[in-house]
Design an enzyme around this catalytic site. Structure first.
Site, mmCIF file in Angstrom:
data_model
loop_
_atom_site.group_PDB
_atom_site.id
_atom_site.type_symbol
_atom_site.label_atom_id
_atom_site.label_comp_id
_atom_site.label_asym_id
_atom_site.label_seq_id
_atom_site.Cartn_x
_atom_site.Cartn_y
_atom_site.Cartn_z
ATOM 1 N NE ARG A 96 -3.887 -1.829 -0.314
ATOM 2 C CZ ARG A 96 -4.057 -2.527 -1.430
ATOM 3 N NH1 ARG A 96 -3.360 -2.257 -2.501
ATOM 4 N NH2 ARG A 96 -4.936 -3.489 -1.494
ATOM 5 C CD GLU A 99 -2.845 1.040 -4.162
ATOM 6 O OE1 GLU A 99 -3.647 0.678 -5.033
ATOM 7 O OE2 GLU A 99 -3.023 0.852 -2.938
ATOM 8 C CB SER A 122 17.397 14.330 4.373
ATOM 9 O OG SER A 122 18.226 13.398 5.033
#
Length: 156
Positions: A96, A99, A122
């Site tokens: 997820r 995604e 960073s």
């Protein structure tokens, strides 16, 4: 003296031992972080092989987990980072996040560059926080804060 690893195998093996000990001792990541005196996100990442722990943190965590001196030394080494092997992650939770970056990655890039200019956020000078909050529509929501220092690209 800081020491670095060039093969992730030892830290991966230690991560398995850490999770087994954590389960056996019925500890939470927060309890381990409290013993270390560091944030729960950093300590969890360190115990899963992604960061070194300072000796002052490694020793009390190892004691709680019942780990030996070799484990303390290994927890202090600078690891070879990266916990997800090549390809698309198969774990549903990790997928997820993959995604989310597939969907919102270019949006995040565009917004960061518009607000800050050319550069990066960073992952070294970085803070991570995960909180559970009530969803007004019922259930719960996850609030995940990624707080990284902006580093501008510098021509040379």
């Amino acid at each position: 003296m800081p020491h670095a690893q060039f093969d992730p195998t030892a830290r991966q093996t230690l991560a398995v031992a850490v999770v087994e000990a954590k389960t056996r001792e019925d500890l939470t990541w927060q309890q381990l972080a409290d013993a270390a005196g560091l944030s729960v996100a950093f300590v969890t990442a360190a115990l899963l092989g992604q960061h070194p722990l300072p000796e002052s943190a490694a020793r009390p965590v190892a004691e709680l987990l019942g780990l030996d001196e070799d484990a303390v030394a290994l927890l202090r080494t600078i690891p070879t980072r990266g916990s997800i092997p090549g390809g698309i992650p198969s774990d549903p939770t990790i997928y997820r996040f993959h995604e989310m970056l597939q969907v919102y990655g270019t949006t995040l890039k565009a917004l960061v560059h518009e607000q800050f200019g050319d550069g990066i956020i960073s992952a070294i000078n970085f803070k991570l926080d995960v909180r559970k909050v009530a969803d007004p529509e019922g259930g719960e929501r996850a609030v995940i804060t990624l707080d990284g220092k902006y580093l501008p690209t510098r021509p040379f």
